[in-house]
Design a protein around this motif. Structure first.
Motif, PDB file in Angstrom:
ATOM      1  N   GLY A 154      38.759  40.473  61.926  1.00 42.95           N
ATOM      2  CA  GLY A 154      38.408  40.911  63.274  1.00 42.95           C
ATOM      3  C   GLY A 154      38.225  42.414  63.338  1.00 42.95           C
ATOM      4  O   GLY A 154      38.522  43.053  64.348  1.00 42.95           O
ATOM      5  N   ARG A 155      37.718  42.989  62.268  1.00 44.53           N
ATOM      6  CA  ARG A 155      37.634  44.440  62.104  1.00 44.53           C
ATOM      7  C   ARG A 155      36.224  44.934  62.390  1.00 44.53           C
ATOM      8  O   ARG A 155      35.248  44.421  61.862  1.00 44.53           O
ATOM      9  N   ALA A 156      36.111  45.937  63.243  1.00 45.94           N
ATOM     10  CA  ALA A 156      34.802  46.526  63.534  1.00 45.94           C
ATOM     11  C   ALA A 156      34.290  47.260  62.311  1.00 45.94           C
ATOM     12  O   ALA A 156      35.029  48.011  61.663  1.00 45.94           O
ATOM     13  N   GLY A 157      33.035  47.021  61.964  1.00 44.73           N
ATOM     14  CA  GLY A 157      32.421  47.694  60.827  1.00 44.73           C
ATOM     15  C   GLY A 157      30.988  48.002  61.165  1.00 44.73           C
ATOM     16  O   GLY A 157      30.711  48.854  62.007  1.00 44.73           O
ATOM     17  N   ALA A 158      30.068  47.290  60.536  1.00 43.13           N
ATOM     18  CA  ALA A 158      28.651  47.511  60.811  1.00 43.13           C
ATOM     19  C   ALA A 158      28.290  47.051  62.214  1.00 43.13           C
ATOM     20  O   ALA A 158      28.868  46.104  62.759  1.00 43.13           O
ATOM     21  N   ASP A 159      27.303  47.742  62.799  1.00 42.79           N
ATOM     22  CA  ASP A 159      26.717  47.295  64.064  1.00 42.79           C
ATOM     23  C   ASP A 159      25.538  46.365  63.821  1.00 42.79           C
ATOM     24  O   ASP A 159      25.226  45.521  64.662  1.00 42.79           O
TER      25      ASP A 159
ATOM     26  N   GLU B 175      26.188  51.703  47.740  1.00 42.78           N
ATOM     27  CA  GLU B 175      25.462  52.381  46.666  1.00 42.78           C
ATOM     28  C   GLU B 175      24.973  53.752  47.107  1.00 42.78           C
ATOM     29  O   GLU B 175      25.042  54.721  46.353  1.00 42.78           O
ATOM     30  N   LEU B 176      24.417  53.820  48.322  1.00 40.36           N
ATOM     31  CA  LEU B 176      23.884  55.065  48.866  1.00 40.36           C
ATOM     32  C   LEU B 176      24.163  55.103  50.362  1.00 40.36           C
ATOM     33  O   LEU B 176      24.365  54.063  50.995  1.00 40.36           O
ATOM     34  N   SER B 177      24.146  56.282  50.934  1.00 36.83           N
ATOM     35  CA  SER B 177      24.276  56.401  52.382  1.00 36.83           C
ATOM     36  C   SER B 177      23.515  57.638  52.852  1.00 36.83           C
ATOM     37  O   SER B 177      23.339  58.600  52.098  1.00 36.83           O
ATOM     38  N   ARG B 178      23.064  57.572  54.096  1.00 35.83           N
ATOM     39  CA  ARG B 178      22.368  58.714  54.692  1.00 35.83           C
ATOM     40  C   ARG B 178      22.414  58.570  56.199  1.00 35.83           C
ATOM     41  O   ARG B 178      22.331  57.458  56.738  1.00 35.83           O
ATOM     42  N   ASP B 179      22.526  59.701  56.877  1.00 35.12           N
ATOM     43  CA  ASP B 179      22.488  59.719  58.337  1.00 35.12           C
ATOM     44  C   ASP B 179      21.093  60.135  58.797  1.00 35.12           C
ATOM     45  O   ASP B 179      20.498  61.072  58.258  1.00 35.12           O
TER      46      ASP B 179
ATOM     47  N   VAL C 254      21.592  57.094  63.368  1.00 32.60           N
ATOM     48  CA  VAL C 254      21.779  55.909  62.536  1.00 32.60           C
ATOM     49  C   VAL C 254      22.475  56.314  61.245  1.00 32.60           C
ATOM     50  O   VAL C 254      21.975  57.164  60.499  1.00 32.60           O
ATOM     51  N   ALA C 255      23.637  55.731  61.013  1.00 32.52           N
ATOM     52  CA  ALA C 255      24.335  55.893  59.737  1.00 32.52           C
ATOM     53  C   ALA C 255      23.952  54.713  58.855  1.00 32.52           C
ATOM     54  O   ALA C 255      24.324  53.573  59.139  1.00 32.52           O
ATOM     55  N   PHE C 256      23.175  54.988  57.808  1.00 31.56           N
ATOM     56  CA  PHE C 256      22.624  53.942  56.945  1.00 31.56           C
ATOM     57  C   PHE C 256      23.463  53.833  55.686  1.00 31.56           C
ATOM     58  O   PHE C 256      23.708  54.826  55.001  1.00 31.56           O
ATOM     59  N   GLU C 257      23.884  52.617  55.357  1.00 33.85           N
ATOM     60  CA  GLU C 257      24.586  52.344  54.111  1.00 33.85           C
ATOM     61  C   GLU C 257      23.804  51.307  53.321  1.00 33.85           C
ATOM     62  O   GLU C 257      23.486  50.235  53.842  1.00 33.85           O
TER      63      GLU C 257
ATOM     64  N   LEU D 113      17.255  52.447  50.543  1.00 37.61           N
ATOM     65  CA  LEU D 113      17.203  53.482  51.569  1.00 37.61           C
ATOM     66  C   LEU D 113      15.819  54.132  51.623  1.00 37.61           C
ATOM     67  O   LEU D 113      15.290  54.400  52.703  1.00 37.61           O
ATOM     68  N   ALA D 114      15.221  54.350  50.453  1.00 38.39           N
ATOM     69  CA  ALA D 114      13.901  54.987  50.413  1.00 38.39           C
ATOM     70  C   ALA D 114      12.833  54.123  51.061  1.00 38.39           C
ATOM     71  O   ALA D 114      11.828  54.637  51.560  1.00 38.39           O
ATOM     72  N   VAL D 115      13.035  52.814  51.081  1.00 39.86           N
ATOM     73  CA  VAL D 115      12.059  51.891  51.656  1.00 39.86           C
ATOM     74  C   VAL D 115      12.270  51.743  53.157  1.00 39.86           C
ATOM     75  O   VAL D 115      11.333  51.844  53.954  1.00 39.86           O
ATOM     76  N   LEU D 116      13.514  51.500  53.575  1.00 41.94           N
ATOM     77  CA  LEU D 116      13.798  51.254  54.988  1.00 41.94           C
ATOM     78  C   LEU D 116      13.952  52.548  55.777  1.00 41.94           C
ATOM     79  O   LEU D 116      13.801  52.548  57.002  1.00 41.94           O
ATOM     80  N   GLY D 117      14.213  53.665  55.085  1.00 37.70           N
ATOM     81  CA  GLY D 117      14.411  54.931  55.780  1.00 37.70           C
ATOM     82  C   GLY D 117      13.279  55.301  56.721  1.00 37.70           C
ATOM     83  O   GLY D 117      13.533  55.662  57.887  1.00 37.70           O
TER      84      GLY D 117
END
Length: 353
Positions: free
Chosen positions: A82-87, A20-24, A61-64, A42-46
């Protein structure tokens, strides 16, 4: 096990193709990046992410931000491939997170802070409860008289019972087919409350509205389109009530569900070390302070400037991180529960936003 997960996913509504949104956060030149996917706004956890990075200048931190159902689907697909995605993944739909761990999609981690969590907030050193948020009722202070404010589920039933009730068509809740969190709260109610059947019948008879998400529901109450909203995530409701005097927030006095968002490090995470550091930060005194400031930790027993209506005797019903939540994802039980829900909300449904 992965095959069973893929079969289960086929029963879910189609997912949105992207977040929905992303920000670094942090410097673009940082030598390390942590990819965080979360259902939290994002506005809450940012601000919590920013507090974490204050002493980590070498990390970005790349936030999605995702809806719960699309996030669950994506993590399941990453795991199966077996695909790398989120950490690191943090979701309010904790039954989905328990399922991911059960399917072998998580990476174990243990520290003094994770080991100190109570059993209900930790499972297999792979899933950790990092917040404390009530499921609440929200009402419009300008349009609901003080004597009509529902303090419990029994009160809500009484408001909906009269044929000419002004609350007909003006009570809202999450659409469980579009919101993983909404499904979790409704399912927890069905296991907990003697009032659940009556509520479903009253919702259906009175034309209650099931819709997608916290912001839409809270906006509707503030604007007067809805008079009351049921089972809304308290962190978002309280944050909005602090700046909008039209909104009142009630912790139901018969019982209040308490949610802890679940954090998980995926098995194929590319930067599990940074993910583990963030988990430890969230569980540290500094992290708890940041989460409390963001209203991601709500203490019913404490005085609070957000005007949470509650009684001293309000019993809390925590939703534990345990295999018991897998019952909520059993295909047969889910189909039966969904059919019962659609009887109450025939106009609801659709794909997750």
């Amino acid at each position: 096990m992965i095959r069973a997960l893929v079969v289960l996913l086929a029963l879910w509504p189609a997912a949105a193709p992207a977040q929905e949104l992303s920000r670094d956060f942090g410097p673009d030149t940082a030598p390390e990046t942590l990819l965080l996917r979360s259902t939290t706004d994002l506005a809450v956890l940012g601000p919590v992410v920013e507090a974490f990075l204050d002493t980590r200048p070498g990390l970005r931190v790349a936030f999605e931000q995702w809806g719960s159902n699309p996030l669950y689907r994506l993590q399941s697909e990453d795991c199966a491939a077996g695909r790398a995605g989120a950490d690191l993944v943090i979701s309010s739909a904790v039954h989905q997170m328990v399922d991911l761990v059960n399917e072998g999609c998580a990476r174990p981690y243990r520290s003094a802070l994770t080991a100190a969590l109570p059993d209900a907030l930790s499972w297999r050193d792979e899933l950790w409860g990092v917040t404390r948020e009530p499921a609440v009722m929200v009402y419009n202070r300008e349009r609901v008289a003080p004597a009509q404010v529902p303090r419990s589920r029994f009160d809500l039933l009484d408001l909906l019972r009269p044929t000419e009730s002004p609350f007909r068509g003006r009570v809202a809740t999450y659409d469980i087919e579009r919101s993983g969190l909404g499904f979790l709260f409704a399912f927890a109610d069905s296991m907990e409350a003697s009032t659940f059947g009556g509520l479903m019948e009253s919702f259906g008879r009175s034309g209650a509205v099931a819709t997608c998400c916290s912001a839409e529901i809270i906006d509707g109450v503030a604007e007067g389109r809805y008079l009351v909203a049921y089972n809304v995530l308290g962190s978002y409701a309280l944050a909005r009530a602090r700046r909008d005097e039209r909104l009142g927030v009630v912790a139901p006095e018969d019982y209040t569900l308490m949610l802890s968002r679940a954090a998980m490090i995926p098995r194929v995470a590319g930067n599990p070390r940074a993910a583990a550091q963030f988990v430890d930060f969230l569980l540290s005194p500094e992290g708890r302070q940041a989460l409390e400031a963001a209203l991601l930790i709500v203490r019913l027993e404490a005085e609070d400037g957000a005007a949470l209506d509650r009684t001293a005797e309000t019993p809390e019903r925590p939703i534990p991180l345990s295999p018991a939540l897998l019952i909520a994802l059993d295909a047969h039980k889910r189909a039966l529960f969904g059919a019962r829900w659609r009887d109450a909300f025939p106009a609801a449904g659709g794909t997750a936003p």
